[in-house]
Design a protein around this motif. Sequence first.
Motif, PDB file in Angstrom:
ATOM      1  N   GLU A  98      -8.045  -3.171 -23.429  1.00 55.41           N
ATOM      2  CA  GLU A  98      -7.044  -3.335 -24.484  1.00 55.41           C
ATOM      3  C   GLU A  98      -6.186  -2.072 -24.549  1.00 55.41           C
ATOM      4  O   GLU A  98      -6.712  -0.965 -24.613  1.00 55.41           O
ATOM      5  CB  GLU A  98      -7.742  -3.601 -25.832  1.00 55.41           C
ATOM      6  CG  GLU A  98      -6.841  -3.545 -27.047  1.00 55.41           C
ATOM      7  CD  GLU A  98      -5.572  -4.409 -26.952  1.00 55.41           C
ATOM      8  OE1 GLU A  98      -5.672  -5.599 -26.637  1.00 55.41           O
ATOM      9  OE2 GLU A  98      -4.474  -3.852 -27.179  1.00 55.41           O
ATOM     10  N   SER A 108      -2.731 -11.894 -32.671  1.00 53.64           N
ATOM     11  CA  SER A 108      -3.939 -12.427 -33.319  1.00 53.64           C
ATOM     12  C   SER A 108      -4.078 -11.984 -34.768  1.00 53.64           C
ATOM     13  O   SER A 108      -4.872 -12.560 -35.520  1.00 53.64           O
ATOM     14  CB  SER A 108      -5.181 -12.017 -32.520  1.00 53.64           C
ATOM     15  OG  SER A 108      -5.132 -12.611 -31.245  1.00 53.64           O
ATOM     16  N   VAL A 114      -4.313 -20.511 -39.677  1.00 53.14           N
ATOM     17  CA  VAL A 114      -4.655 -21.908 -39.949  1.00 53.14           C
ATOM     18  C   VAL A 114      -5.549 -22.439 -38.831  1.00 53.14           C
ATOM     19  O   VAL A 114      -5.271 -22.214 -37.645  1.00 53.14           O
ATOM     20  CB  VAL A 114      -3.374 -22.773 -40.054  1.00 53.14           C
ATOM     21  CG1 VAL A 114      -3.720 -24.257 -40.140  1.00 53.14           C
ATOM     22  CG2 VAL A 114      -2.555 -22.345 -41.269  1.00 53.14           C
ATOM     23  N   ILE A 425       0.047 -18.593 -24.562  1.00 51.47           N
ATOM     24  CA  ILE A 425      -1.003 -18.954 -25.526  1.00 51.47           C
ATOM     25  C   ILE A 425      -0.475 -18.718 -26.943  1.00 51.47           C
ATOM     26  O   ILE A 425      -0.852 -17.767 -27.632  1.00 51.47           O
ATOM     27  CB  ILE A 425      -2.321 -18.193 -25.248  1.00 51.47           C
ATOM     28  CG1 ILE A 425      -2.702 -18.301 -23.769  1.00 51.47           C
ATOM     29  CG2 ILE A 425      -3.438 -18.753 -26.134  1.00 51.47           C
ATOM     30  CD1 ILE A 425      -2.954 -19.713 -23.255  1.00 51.47           C
ATOM     31  N   THR A 431      -6.955 -21.274 -33.160  1.00 51.41           N
ATOM     32  CA  THR A 431      -7.893 -22.399 -33.330  1.00 51.41           C
ATOM     33  C   THR A 431      -8.632 -22.702 -32.031  1.00 51.41           C
ATOM     34  O   THR A 431      -9.822 -23.021 -32.043  1.00 51.41           O
ATOM     35  CB  THR A 431      -7.113 -23.672 -33.745  1.00 51.41           C
ATOM     36  OG1 THR A 431      -6.247 -23.347 -34.822  1.00 51.41           O
ATOM     37  CG2 THR A 431      -8.057 -24.792 -34.135  1.00 51.41           C
TER      38      THR A 431
HETATM   39  C1  LIG Z   1       3.973 -16.700 -36.135  1.00 52.09           C
HETATM   40  C2  LIG Z   1       2.723 -17.245 -35.526  1.00 52.09           C
HETATM   41  C3  LIG Z   1       1.896 -18.106 -36.237  1.00 52.09           C
HETATM   42  C4  LIG Z   1       0.754 -18.623 -35.662  1.00 52.09           C
HETATM   43  N1  LIG Z   1      -0.084 -19.386 -36.400  1.00 52.09           N
HETATM   44  C5  LIG Z   1      -1.225 -19.872 -35.853  1.00 52.09           C
HETATM   45  C6  LIG Z   1      -2.120 -20.631 -36.632  1.00 52.09           C
HETATM   46  O1  LIG Z   1      -1.958 -20.798 -37.822  1.00 52.09           O
HETATM   47  N2  LIG Z   1      -3.210 -21.158 -36.009  1.00 52.09           N
HETATM   48  C7  LIG Z   1      -3.441 -20.989 -34.672  1.00 52.09           C
HETATM   49  O2  LIG Z   1      -4.399 -21.546 -34.165  1.00 52.09           O
HETATM   50  N3  LIG Z   1      -2.633 -20.204 -33.927  1.00 52.09           N
HETATM   51  C8  LIG Z   1      -1.546 -19.637 -34.496  1.00 52.09           C
HETATM   52  N4  LIG Z   1      -0.722 -18.833 -33.756  1.00 52.09           N
HETATM   53  C9  LIG Z   1      -1.069 -18.548 -32.377  1.00 52.09           C
HETATM   54  C10 LIG Z   1      -2.143 -17.480 -32.265  1.00 52.09           C
HETATM   55  O3  LIG Z   1      -1.891 -16.403 -33.130  1.00 52.09           O
HETATM   56  C11 LIG Z   1      -2.178 -16.974 -30.823  1.00 52.09           C
HETATM   57  O4  LIG Z   1      -2.252 -18.082 -29.947  1.00 52.09           O
HETATM   58  C12 LIG Z   1      -3.350 -16.077 -30.540  1.00 52.09           C
HETATM   59  O5  LIG Z   1      -3.440 -15.045 -31.480  1.00 52.09           O
HETATM   60  C13 LIG Z   1      -3.203 -15.498 -29.156  1.00 52.09           C
HETATM   61  O6  LIG Z   1      -4.255 -14.587 -28.932  1.00 52.09           O
HETATM   62  P1  LIG Z   1      -4.257 -13.736 -27.610  1.00 52.09           P
HETATM   63  O7  LIG Z   1      -5.552 -13.030 -27.577  1.00 52.09           O
HETATM   64  O8  LIG Z   1      -3.896 -14.616 -26.456  1.00 52.09           O
HETATM   65  O9  LIG Z   1      -3.006 -12.752 -27.752  1.00 52.09           O
HETATM   66  P2  LIG Z   1      -2.847 -11.377 -28.549  1.00 52.09           P
HETATM   67  O10 LIG Z   1      -3.408 -11.410 -29.888  1.00 52.09           O
HETATM   68  O11 LIG Z   1      -1.383 -11.041 -28.417  1.00 52.09           O
HETATM   69  O12 LIG Z   1      -3.702 -10.368 -27.698  1.00 52.09           O
HETATM   70  C14 LIG Z   1      -3.288  -9.938 -26.418  1.00 52.09           C
HETATM   71  C15 LIG Z   1      -3.727  -8.496 -26.281  1.00 52.09           C
HETATM   72  O13 LIG Z   1      -3.424  -8.062 -24.959  1.00 52.09           O
HETATM   73  C16 LIG Z   1      -3.091  -6.701 -25.037  1.00 52.09           C
HETATM   74  N5  LIG Z   1      -2.344  -6.362 -23.827  1.00 52.09           N
HETATM   75  C17 LIG Z   1      -1.135  -6.848 -23.465  1.00 52.09           C
HETATM   76  N6  LIG Z   1      -0.774  -6.327 -22.285  1.00 52.09           N
HETATM   77  C18 LIG Z   1      -1.785  -5.494 -21.894  1.00 52.09           C
HETATM   78  C19 LIG Z   1      -1.991  -4.668 -20.764  1.00 52.09           C
HETATM   79  N7  LIG Z   1      -1.085  -4.592 -19.760  1.00 52.09           N
HETATM   80  N8  LIG Z   1      -3.122  -3.935 -20.685  1.00 52.09           N
HETATM   81  C20 LIG Z   1      -4.066  -3.992 -21.697  1.00 52.09           C
HETATM   82  N9  LIG Z   1      -3.904  -4.762 -22.807  1.00 52.09           N
HETATM   83  C21 LIG Z   1      -2.780  -5.516 -22.890  1.00 52.09           C
HETATM   84  C22 LIG Z   1      -2.275  -6.588 -26.303  1.00 52.09           C
HETATM   85  O14 LIG Z   1      -2.243  -5.257 -26.785  1.00 52.09           O
HETATM   86  C23 LIG Z   1      -2.994  -7.555 -27.219  1.00 52.09           C
HETATM   87  O15 LIG Z   1      -3.922  -6.911 -28.068  1.00 52.09           O
HETATM   88  C24 LIG Z   1       0.426 -18.289 -34.321  1.00 52.09           C
HETATM   89  C25 LIG Z   1       1.245 -17.409 -33.601  1.00 52.09           C
HETATM   90  C26 LIG Z   1       2.374 -16.875 -34.195  1.00 52.09           C
HETATM   91  C27 LIG Z   1       3.229 -15.907 -33.446  1.00 52.09           C
END
Ligand SMILES: Cc1cc2nc3c(=O)[nH]c(=O)nc-3n(C[C@H](O)[C@H](O)[C@H](O)COP(=O)(O)OP(=O)(O)OC[C@H]3O[C@@H](n4cnc5c(N)ncnc54)[C@H](O)[C@@H]3O)c2cc1C
Length: 446
Positions: A98, A108, A114, A425, A431
């Motif tokens: 990370e 996230s 939700v 994603i 969810t």
């Molecule tokens: C406005 C909004 C509302 C939403 N509402 C909902 C909801 O109500 N319910 C639902 O189910 N989903 C919802 N979502 C979707 C949900 O939030 C995301 O799908 C989910 O959080 C994605 O998680 P992730 O781990 O893929 O991404 P992230 O949380 O973005 O995590 C990715 C991580 O990778 C790290 N990273 C990136 N590049 C590198 C690198 N080169 N080297 C090391 N680390 C790196 C980043 O620092 C980050 O911490 C919503 C999204 C948004 C934007």
Amino acid sequence: MYTSFCLAITSEKVIRSIIQSRPLPGFRSRPHTLLSSLSTHHQQSHSRRLSSHTVSVSQLRADHDFTHAVIGGGVVGLAIAQELARRSSRPGSTLLLEQHTAVGTETSSRNSEVIHAGIYYGATSLKTELCISGKQLLYSLCEKEGIPHRRTGKWIVAQTDAQREALQRVYDFCTQEIHVPMRWVGAEEAARREPAVRAEKGVLESPTTGIIDSHSLMMCLLGKFEDAGGTLALGSRVEAITPLGGDGSQGWKLTVRDTTGSGELSTITADTLINAAGLGAVAVHNMIVPPDRRRKMFYAKGNYFSYGGSSPKVSTLIYPAPEPGHAGLGTHLTLDIGGRIKFGPDVEWVDSPEDLSVNESRLSETIREVKKYLPALDETLLRPDYAGIRPKLGRQGAVVSGKGFIDFVIQREEGYHGWINLLGIESPGLTSSLAIAEKVRKLLYQ
Ligand SMILES: Cc1cc2nc3c(=O)[nH]c(=O)nc-3n(C[C@H](O)[C@H](O)[C@H](O)COP(=O)(O)OP(=O)(O)OC[C@H]3O[C@@H](n4cnc5c(N)ncnc54)[C@H](O)[C@@H]3O)c2cc1C
């Protein structure tokens, strides 16, 4: 009581992990960043570990630093990392990288929290499949581990005949095709349960929708990862990736920068690579593929406004009818675990994933949208709260009826070995997180 116990333990583990960094033989550890202290002597792997579709953990060779390198400590990366670590027989063999000094600080922790029912994304999409199974897994985990959550239910409200028809299509689809419970709420029941909510042409209820404390969820996943002997590398940004053997058949070499101060570069090797980098996932993808396979990411910011009033009182999530082609689900009313009302997210296309300030000029449009279903809203009590950015692979389509709907990409990348690539994603990624983790494990091991 159990929750706070669980969280206290987990926070302690986070600190311990950062400080101790679970050193592996031959590695020094140092506070706050693991990778700056890793000096690796990569030995070329001689096996084709994941060239067959069925590989057991015991078949993976231990001649790289790690079996699994998961990039991205958001909810999805955490879910995957703990899933892989719990199934690995080699302690410390799963590495979670990370770039920030804490997990879960990007999308996230910037969403609506939700637990979606999975009703908008068509019959055959990955979003539907993983949202429906992820929702069940999430409710079970919440109940087992005491993660704060609430089965609030959700109303989708229609103000026009066209919107009522849109709700009818949602109802038919859910009940006939994907078997997700939905029910019509009669006018009398609607007025009794939510007197402040206006729904001229009908209310469709999704009883399985709920809310979750996403931070507690992530702490719980991190605790499971740590318990399984996973290695957490905070302050460690992946900047270059080399598929060894040309296609990853001999593993993967990652060049990682210490983002906590020194800027030092280190390399590590792993048998498999999981790209769960959220807003950074396309950049990670583009580090590996040839120019003609590079992709572009689009950023759709969602602004949230919090409501400081205790009236009107609402205890159900309220959504407008879905609009085909809209990049979000419409500006909705959500509640946090404390019962606080917030409105959002809207859709604002931005050029940078760092453009996270709330655009206050969006307030008047938000008020206009919200007043359609909550006429007694006191607009003077709305305040800019936070914004999140959707990692979009195209410019449209949050719901399948819209043009250009784009599904989650979760796949073994063609032409490479041992690389699971997760792109786009966006919602419902929170969810779906536990189901995504299971899918990634199956892609690697079945
Ligand atoms: C406005 C909004 C509302 C939403 N509402 C909902 C909801 O109500 N319910 C639902 O189910 N989903 C919802 N979502 C979707 C949900 O939030 C995301 O799908 C989910 O959080 C994605 O998680 P992730 O781990 O893929 O991404 P992230 O949380 O973005 O995590 C990715 C991580 O990778 C790290 N990273 C990136 N590049 C590198 C690198 N080169 N080297 C090391 N680390 C790196 C980043 O620092 C980050 O911490 C919503 C999204 C948004 C934007």
